[in-house]
Design an enzyme around this catalytic site. Structure first.
Site, mmCIF file in Angstrom:
data_model
loop_
_atom_site.group_PDB
_atom_site.id
_atom_site.type_symbol
_atom_site.label_atom_id
_atom_site.label_comp_id
_atom_site.label_asym_id
_atom_site.label_seq_id
_atom_site.Cartn_x
_atom_site.Cartn_y
_atom_site.Cartn_z
ATOM 1 N N GLY A 70 0.915 -0.942 0.038
ATOM 2 C CA GLY A 70 0.488 -0.026 0.189
ATOM 3 C C GLY A 70 1.010 1.395 0.007
ATOM 4 O O GLY A 70 1.953 1.149 0.725
ATOM 5 N N CYS A 97 5.087 -6.328 1.523
ATOM 6 C CA CYS A 97 5.398 -5.148 1.444
ATOM 7 C C CYS A 97 4.692 -4.347 2.676
ATOM 8 O O CYS A 97 5.240 -4.921 3.998
ATOM 9 C CB CYS A 97 5.076 -4.427 0.059
ATOM 10 S SG CYS A 97 6.718 -2.890 -0.182
ATOM 11 N N TYR A 98 3.426 -3.250 2.598
ATOM 12 C CA TYR A 98 3.100 -2.899 3.687
ATOM 13 C C TYR A 98 2.300 -3.645 4.626
ATOM 14 O O TYR A 98 2.570 -3.448 5.677
ATOM 15 C CB TYR A 98 1.699 -1.437 3.260
ATOM 16 C CG TYR A 98 1.339 -1.337 4.156
ATOM 17 C CD1 TYR A 98 1.748 0.320 4.160
ATOM 18 C CD2 TYR A 98 -0.182 -1.149 5.202
ATOM 19 C CE1 TYR A 98 0.861 1.000 5.643
ATOM 20 C CE2 TYR A 98 -0.526 -0.916 6.024
ATOM 21 C CZ TYR A 98 -0.125 0.314 5.721
ATOM 22 O OH TYR A 98 -0.394 1.413 6.875
ATOM 23 N N HIS A 187 8.303 -8.094 -3.648
ATOM 24 C CA HIS A 187 6.897 -7.996 -4.266
ATOM 25 C C HIS A 187 6.994 -9.762 -4.842
ATOM 26 O O HIS A 187 7.047 -9.362 -6.352
ATOM 27 C CB HIS A 187 6.528 -7.016 -5.050
ATOM 28 C CG HIS A 187 5.819 -5.653 -4.393
ATOM 29 N ND1 HIS A 187 4.915 -5.218 -4.266
ATOM 30 C CD2 HIS A 187 6.613 -4.951 -3.768
ATOM 31 C CE1 HIS A 187 4.693 -3.745 -3.564
ATOM 32 N NE2 HIS A 187 6.103 -4.186 -2.901
ATOM 33 N N GLU A 189 4.426 -10.476 -6.179
ATOM 34 C CA GLU A 189 3.617 -11.135 -7.206
ATOM 35 C C GLU A 189 3.703 -10.352 -8.861
ATOM 36 O O GLU A 189 3.066 -10.846 -9.680
ATOM 37 C CB GLU A 189 2.157 -10.034 -7.110
ATOM 38 C CG GLU A 189 2.005 -8.859 -6.708
ATOM 39 C CD GLU A 189 2.931 -8.238 -5.939
ATOM 40 O OE1 GLU A 189 3.772 -9.003 -4.787
ATOM 41 O OE2 GLU A 189 2.358 -6.751 -4.627
ATOM 42 N N ASP A 245 -15.301 -11.106 -23.843
ATOM 43 C CA ASP A 245 -16.442 -11.185 -23.307
ATOM 44 C C ASP A 245 -17.703 -11.952 -23.051
ATOM 45 O O ASP A 245 -18.445 -12.353 -22.714
ATOM 46 C CB ASP A 245 -15.891 -10.395 -22.196
ATOM 47 C CG ASP A 245 -14.973 -9.409 -21.349
ATOM 48 O OD1 ASP A 245 -14.144 -10.769 -21.647
ATOM 49 O OD2 ASP A 245 -13.946 -8.496 -21.612
ATOM 50 N N LYS A 387 -9.637 -11.586 -16.728
ATOM 51 C CA LYS A 387 -9.444 -11.909 -18.109
ATOM 52 C C LYS A 387 -8.782 -13.387 -18.659
ATOM 53 O O LYS A 387 -9.771 -13.846 -19.671
ATOM 54 C CB LYS A 387 -8.691 -10.696 -18.958
ATOM 55 C CG LYS A 387 -8.830 -11.021 -20.487
ATOM 56 C CD LYS A 387 -10.151 -9.932 -20.783
ATOM 57 C CE LYS A 387 -9.966 -9.683 -22.451
ATOM 58 N NZ LYS A 387 -11.355 -8.941 -22.616
#
Ligand code: XMP
Length: 531
Positions: A70, A97-98, A187, A189, A245, A387
């Site tokens: 964050g 992290c945060y 991070h 991710e 979609d 997606k």
């Protein structure tokens, strides 16, 4: 983000799948955590940190909780904290992290603002083996990670040990294995942490014990059962745009409720060459799905005559689309539901620390307003999916691969690729150039490496020479970008031979264009479309 009207209850928490909860502290990349967790075959949801009470979390019954990064500092007064009671619930936790910093602070350790900021690539020296590093990182290894922090942990809470250190963060990776609390300064991710996805998978599988049974084949069967339950014997309409979609939504609904579904395809006249025929042939001929194909191009072109302002074009197209759609739907007789291809990123509530609304860069048109006007309930079977999961679902439904991998195409279509006034003649020129460009991209095998590629016809004429003649014709700009979500993008680095080939073909084959340029702007500061 505003709630959808009459949102259905069809896609509630999938009770029989293991799930992970991600508490969002406002990081730009929280969605990437969710995507990595989903890729590990585990269902997860993102909740804003301030909406998660211990009670709600208990009711949700996750196998583990991830605390995101964050923008704030835990050293600031009133900065966000993990909900009261979270650390006593006996759940495995992973702070990023945060998320690491608030975990440390709330458990009695220390976090300080540091002069030594780390941003970008960094290296972690691995000091111990844990359940979360198993078969990924070995003690003694030196591993690449991605960092973005000013604050750092300076004293550990009781029970924690150091798993890894970096130059700027002596507590880059810490754990209390008894309580199954793990926390990292970097991070995992983002793709720049090469084994980050594997670390998260170890958390969801090794530490939390998730089964990894979240697959699109399983989702398909569950979604079909839920649609049948929601719709009963009701009638459903679904607007097709030619995009992935709405197409996947339609095929899934057709499997669930067959002829109770009618699809509507409005040809706005702003489609690419051959696009309408492709949609009609896939749905009407291949799938045998009842489809109303309305060619409303004259109406759209008439209303757009003389309009140059991009936002005005969008507004006219959006409003006209709703009028036409409503008119067609009215002809079908009694309809109960409107199916939409709403995705998870559209419904995640984002954490805003500024409180103000974000600036509208471009207003995207959809069928907003229609459900209320026609008193329709919504069916949104893709509301839980990202997606890439929608594409996998399309595969599970046996849809043709080239349809599933199509580049996104904006609702207003070619109207926003023709800066200035739109005319039938300019549309025709643009379609021809765009077709050549895409043909060359396909035959060079580059289509899947590119997020979006298209031609833009500029309202600028330049002088050229062809044979012995002077020409005075339009400039065509080519655009191609790579991206993961359309929010940021980089221009695609074609080689010059490729660009020369496309340019030569367009100028030789398309009457009305005598100059081709390539757009090398990234987003930001540019946008993907020119309008
Ligand atoms: P920009 O141009 O904002 O585009 O960088 C980001 C993504 O959104 C698409 N786009 C639109 N899609 N209606 C849509 O449905 C619109 O008005 C619209 N404008 C841009 C664009 O093609 C890209 O994928």
């Amino acid at each position: 983000m505003s709630a959808h009207p009459k949102t259905n209850d069809i896609v509630n928490i999938p009770q029989h799948h293991d799930r992970i909860l991600i508490l969002d502290f406002g990081s730009q990349v929280t969605q990437l955590i969710a995507r990595r967790v989903r890729e590990s075959g585990v269902y997860c949801e993102i909740w804003p940190f301030n909406q998660a009470t211990a009670e709600r979390i208990k009711a949700y019954n996750p196998k583990g909780v991830i605390l995101s990064g964050g923008p704030q500092s835990v050293t600031w007064e009133d900065s966000p904290r993990a909900p009261e009671g979270l650390f006593e619930m006996g759940l495995p936790l992973f702070g990023i992290c945060y998320g690491q910093q608030t975990m440390v602070e709330q458990l009695g350790g220390k976090v300080e603002s540091s002069d030594h900021r780390e941003f970008g690539r960094a290296y972690v020296d691995v000091k111990a083996n844990t359940a979360i590093t198993e078969n990924v990182w070995e003690s003694g290894a030196h591993e690449q990670v991605w960092m973005s922090h000013g604050d750092r942990v300076t004293a550990l809470p009781e029970g924690f040990e150091v798993i890894g250190t970096s130059d700027g963060a002596p507590f880059a990776f810490i754990a209390d294995e008894t309580r199954k609390f793990y926390a990292v300064q970097f991070h995992p991710e983002v793709v720049h942490t090469p084994h980050g996805g594997d670390l998260l998978k170890n958390f969801t599988h090794n530490v939390c014990g998730c089964a990894g049974d979240w697959t699109m084949a399983a989702f398909k069967d569950e979604a079909i059962a839920k649609i049948r339950k929601q719709v009963g014997s009701g009638k459903v309409i679904c607007g097709l745009s030619g995009g992935v979609d709405s197409s996947v939504t339609a095929v899934l609904l057709h499997e669930a409720i067959g002829e109770q579904l009618t699809c509507i395809y409005v040809d706005t006249g702003m489609m690419r060459a051959g696009e309408s025929q492709q949609v009609v042939s896939l749905f009407r001929n291949h799938y045998n799905i009842p489809l109303i194909h309305e060619n409303a191009s004259d109406k759209f072109l008439g209303l757009l005559q003389g309009v140059k302002d991009p936002e005005m074009k969008r507004k006219i197209i959006g409003a006209t689309f709703i009028d036409v759609f409503e008119d067609i739907a009215g002809r079908i007789g009694k309809v109960d539901y409107l199916a939409q291809g709403t995705l998870y990123p559209d419904v995640i509530e984002s954490v805003s620390f500024t409180g103000g609304p974000s600036v509208t860069i471009k207003s995207h048109h959809n069928v907003g307003g229609l459900p209320e006007r026609m008193d329709l309930q919504l069916v949104e079977p893709l509301r839980e999916l990202f997606k890439d999961e929608v594409r996998d679902l399309g595969r599970a439904l046996g849809m043709p691969e080239d349809f599933i991998r199509r580049h996104p195409f904006p609702g207003p279509g070619l109207a926003i690729r023709l800066p200035g006034e739109i005319t039938a003649e300019k549309l025709d020129i643009l379609r021809k150039a765009d077709t050549i460009y895409l043909e060359e991209i396909q035959s060079a095998g580059l289509y899947d490496a590119i997020w979006q590629a298209f031609a833009v016809l500029l309202p600028v004429k330049t002088v050229g020479v062809m044979g012995d003649d002077r020409t005075y014709d339009h400039v065509c700009a080519l655009r191609a970008v790579t991206s993961t979500d359309g929010m940021t993008a980089d221009y695609y680095h074609f080689d010059h031979d490729f660009l020369s080939r496309v340019s030569t073909r367009i100028i030789n084959e398309v009457r009305g264009i005598n100059r081709v340029v390539y757009d090398i702007t990234s987003k930001p500061p540019g946008t993907i479309e020119w309008e």
